[in-house]
Design a protein around this motif. Structure first.
Motif, PDB file in Angstrom:
ATOM      1  N   VAL A   7       0.882  -1.170   0.000  1.00  0.00           N
ATOM      2  CA  VAL A   7       0.000   0.000   0.000  1.00  0.00           C
ATOM      3  C   VAL A   7       0.919   1.219   0.000  1.00  0.00           C
ATOM      4  N   ILE A   8       1.049   1.831  -1.155  1.00  0.00           N
ATOM      5  CA  ILE A   8       2.084   2.843  -1.357  1.00  0.00           C
ATOM      6  C   ILE A   8       1.551   4.270  -1.197  1.00  0.00           C
ATOM      7  N   ASP A   9       2.087   4.967  -0.220  1.00  0.00           N
ATOM      8  CA  ASP A   9       1.961   6.427  -0.088  1.00  0.00           C
ATOM      9  C   ASP A   9       0.529   6.971  -0.111  1.00  0.00           C
ATOM     10  N   ILE A  10      -0.391   6.291   0.495  1.00  0.00           N
ATOM     11  CA  ILE A  10      -1.753   6.851   0.571  1.00  0.00           C
ATOM     12  C   ILE A  10      -1.763   7.772   1.788  1.00  0.00           C
ATOM     13  N   GLN A  11      -1.306   8.999   1.545  1.00  0.00           N
ATOM     14  CA  GLN A  11      -1.047   9.979   2.596  1.00  0.00           C
ATOM     15  C   GLN A  11      -1.885  11.240   2.379  1.00  0.00           C
ATOM     16  N   LYS A  12      -2.101  11.955   3.443  1.00  0.00           N
ATOM     17  CA  LYS A  12      -3.043  13.080   3.462  1.00  0.00           C
ATOM     18  C   LYS A  12      -2.756  14.173   2.437  1.00  0.00           C
ATOM     19  N   ASP A  13      -1.496  14.423   2.106  1.00  0.00           N
ATOM     20  CA  ASP A  13      -1.190  15.484   1.135  1.00  0.00           C
ATOM     21  C   ASP A  13      -1.785  15.217  -0.247  1.00  0.00           C
ATOM     22  N   TYR A  14      -2.158  13.985  -0.543  1.00  0.00           N
ATOM     23  CA  TYR A  14      -2.711  13.640  -1.850  1.00  0.00           C
ATOM     24  C   TYR A  14      -4.226  13.824  -1.932  1.00  0.00           C
ATOM     25  N   PHE A  15      -4.846  14.242  -0.858  1.00  0.00           N
ATOM     26  CA  PHE A  15      -6.301  14.366  -0.791  1.00  0.00           C
ATOM     27  C   PHE A  15      -6.717  15.835  -0.845  1.00  0.00           C
ATOM     28  N   PRO A  16      -8.009  16.112  -1.085  1.00  0.00           N
ATOM     29  CA  PRO A  16      -8.466  17.497  -1.115  1.00  0.00           C
ATOM     30  C   PRO A  16      -7.973  18.281   0.101  1.00  0.00           C
ATOM     31  N   GLY A  17      -7.411  19.443  -0.174  1.00  0.00           N
ATOM     32  CA  GLY A  17      -6.841  20.290   0.875  1.00  0.00           C
ATOM     33  C   GLY A  17      -5.373  20.018   1.131  1.00  0.00           C
ATOM     34  N   GLY A  18      -4.843  18.935   0.564  1.00  0.00           N
ATOM     35  CA  GLY A  18      -3.424  18.606   0.727  1.00  0.00           C
ATOM     36  C   GLY A  18      -2.551  19.387  -0.233  1.00  0.00           C
ATOM     37  N   LYS A  19      -1.250  19.232  -0.089  1.00  0.00           N
ATOM     38  CA  LYS A  19      -0.294  19.996  -0.893  1.00  0.00           C
ATOM     39  C   LYS A  19      -0.112  19.463  -2.312  1.00  0.00           C
ATOM     40  N   MET A  20      -0.590  18.229  -2.597  1.00  0.00           N
ATOM     41  CA  MET A  20      -0.409  17.625  -3.925  1.00  0.00           C
ATOM     42  C   MET A  20      -1.644  16.787  -4.253  1.00  0.00           C
ATOM     43  N   GLU A  21      -2.783  17.439  -4.364  1.00  0.00           N
ATOM     44  CA  GLU A  21      -4.050  16.713  -4.567  1.00  0.00           C
ATOM     45  C   GLU A  21      -4.030  15.927  -5.870  1.00  0.00           C
ATOM     46  N   LEU A  22      -4.457  14.672  -5.776  1.00  0.00           N
ATOM     47  CA  LEU A  22      -4.543  13.797  -6.940  1.00  0.00           C
ATOM     48  C   LEU A  22      -5.988  13.691  -7.406  1.00  0.00           C
ATOM     49  N   VAL A  23      -6.158  13.305  -8.645  1.00  0.00           N
ATOM     50  CA  VAL A  23      -7.480  13.093  -9.214  1.00  0.00           C
ATOM     51  C   VAL A  23      -7.954  11.704  -8.780  1.00  0.00           C
ATOM     52  N   GLY A  24      -9.081  11.648  -8.079  1.00  0.00           N
ATOM     53  CA  GLY A  24      -9.643  10.369  -7.672  1.00  0.00           C
ATOM     54  C   GLY A  24      -8.998   9.732  -6.456  1.00  0.00           C
ATOM     55  N   SER A  25      -8.341  10.525  -5.629  1.00  0.00           N
ATOM     56  CA  SER A  25      -7.639   9.957  -4.471  1.00  0.00           C
ATOM     57  C   SER A  25      -8.595   9.303  -3.473  1.00  0.00           C
ATOM     58  N   GLU A  26      -9.722   9.921  -3.232  1.00  0.00           N
ATOM     59  CA  GLU A  26     -10.675   9.360  -2.264  1.00  0.00           C
ATOM     60  C   GLU A  26     -11.184   7.998  -2.733  1.00  0.00           C
ATOM     61  N   GLU A  27     -11.613   7.917  -3.987  1.00  0.00           N
ATOM     62  CA  GLU A  27     -12.123   6.662  -4.536  1.00  0.00           C
ATOM     63  C   GLU A  27     -11.042   5.581  -4.526  1.00  0.00           C
ATOM     64  N   ALA A  28      -9.843   5.946  -4.934  1.00  0.00           N
ATOM     65  CA  ALA A  28      -8.736   4.982  -4.956  1.00  0.00           C
ATOM     66  C   ALA A  28      -8.428   4.472  -3.548  1.00  0.00           C
ATOM     67  N   SER A  29      -8.496   5.357  -2.558  1.00  0.00           N
ATOM     68  CA  SER A  29      -8.207   4.927  -1.181  1.00  0.00           C
ATOM     69  C   SER A  29      -9.261   3.948  -0.674  1.00  0.00           C
ATOM     70  N   LEU A  30     -10.494   4.118  -1.122  1.00  0.00           N
ATOM     71  CA  LEU A  30     -11.555   3.190  -0.708  1.00  0.00           C
ATOM     72  C   LEU A  30     -11.366   1.813  -1.341  1.00  0.00           C
ATOM     73  N   ARG A  31     -10.912   1.772  -2.592  1.00  0.00           N
ATOM     74  CA  ARG A  31     -10.595   0.476  -3.219  1.00  0.00           C
ATOM     75  C   ARG A  31      -9.382  -0.152  -2.513  1.00  0.00           C
ATOM     76  N   ALA A  32      -8.403   0.676  -2.163  1.00  0.00           N
ATOM     77  CA  ALA A  32      -7.242   0.168  -1.430  1.00  0.00           C
ATOM     78  C   ALA A  32      -7.681  -0.420  -0.092  1.00  0.00           C
ATOM     79  N   ARG A  33      -8.640   0.224   0.538  1.00  0.00           N
ATOM     80  CA  ARG A  33      -9.166  -0.287   1.809  1.00  0.00           C
ATOM     81  C   ARG A  33      -9.798  -1.671   1.634  1.00  0.00           C
ATOM     82  N   GLU A  34     -10.500  -1.867   0.512  1.00  0.00           N
ATOM     83  CA  GLU A  34     -11.065  -3.192   0.219  1.00  0.00           C
ATOM     84  C   GLU A  34      -9.950  -4.231   0.093  1.00  0.00           C
ATOM     85  N   LEU A  35      -8.873  -3.868  -0.578  1.00  0.00           N
ATOM     86  CA  LEU A  35      -7.733  -4.786  -0.710  1.00  0.00           C
ATOM     87  C   LEU A  35      -7.137  -5.102   0.660  1.00  0.00           C
TER      88      LEU A  35
END
Length: 183
Positions: A7-35
């Motif tokens: 589980v690589i680098d699912i860290q707060k800066d990649y989410f809305p309000g973070g310093k490096m927001e990614l597209v779809g970070s919330e959805e991806a983190s939920l799939r990662a949680r399933e894994l």
């Protein structure tokens, strides 16, 4: 086959309000949680990876900053392995390969962030080291990127990197397909 989930680098800066927001970070983190839940339930190896940038001028993931913390959606449980890395590649200058070999791991499943950087680097390294390598396409996310004056949408960046990895490096599949097979 004996699998490990990275589980690589699912860290707060990649989410809305973070310093490096990614597209779809919330959805991806939920799939990662399933894994994560599936690997926990199956008693399979699970390694959380956290990127910490040691420079005082870190653009994100600065040591001791809230943005460097693992996101609540994928928090490690007490006793689960947490690997702190300081490079893009999770295998560089870390005990990751040793840990995997000691556990007899043959297959590595990768999820996390960024598809275009740390996920790509870890996937290529794992394949180079001889692991059967899988990427959970829907459990990864990428940023919008700039090339000259053009902005390349994060979804396009994500898909382009997955297409490249899937062509010769790794098996790219959905969370559901990965969880349908037991290690």
């Amino acid at each position: 086959m004996k699998r490990a989930l990275l589980v690589i680098d699912i860290q707060k800066d990649y989410f809305p309000g973070g310093k490096m927001e990614l597209v779809g970070s919330e959805e991806a983190s939920l799939r990662a949680r399933e894994l994560i839940d599936g690997f926990r339930k199956g008693g399979e190896e699970l390694i959380h990876i956290q990127h910490i940038v040691q420079s005082p001028n870190a653009p994100f993931f600065g040591a001791g900053t809230p943005g460097a913390e693992i996101h609540p959606n994928v928090q490690p449980l007490p006793g689960e392995r947490l690997l702190v890395k300081h490079h893009v590649n999770a295998f560089k200058d870390t005990p990751l390969q040793t840990w995997l070999r000691e556990k007899g791991i043959t297959d590595v499943v990768i999820c996390g962030m960024m598809t275009s950087m740390c996920v790509d680097a870890a996937t290529r390294a794992a394949a180079d080291l001889g692991f059967n390598t899988h990427v959970a396409a829907d459990a990864c996310a990428a940023p919008d990127l700039r090339s000259g004056s053009e902005i390349i949408p994060g979804r396009t960046v994500h898909n382009a990197f997955l297409a490249a990895l899937g062509s010769l490096v790794a098996r790219v599949e959905s969370t559901r397909d990965i969880l349908s097979r037991r290690g």
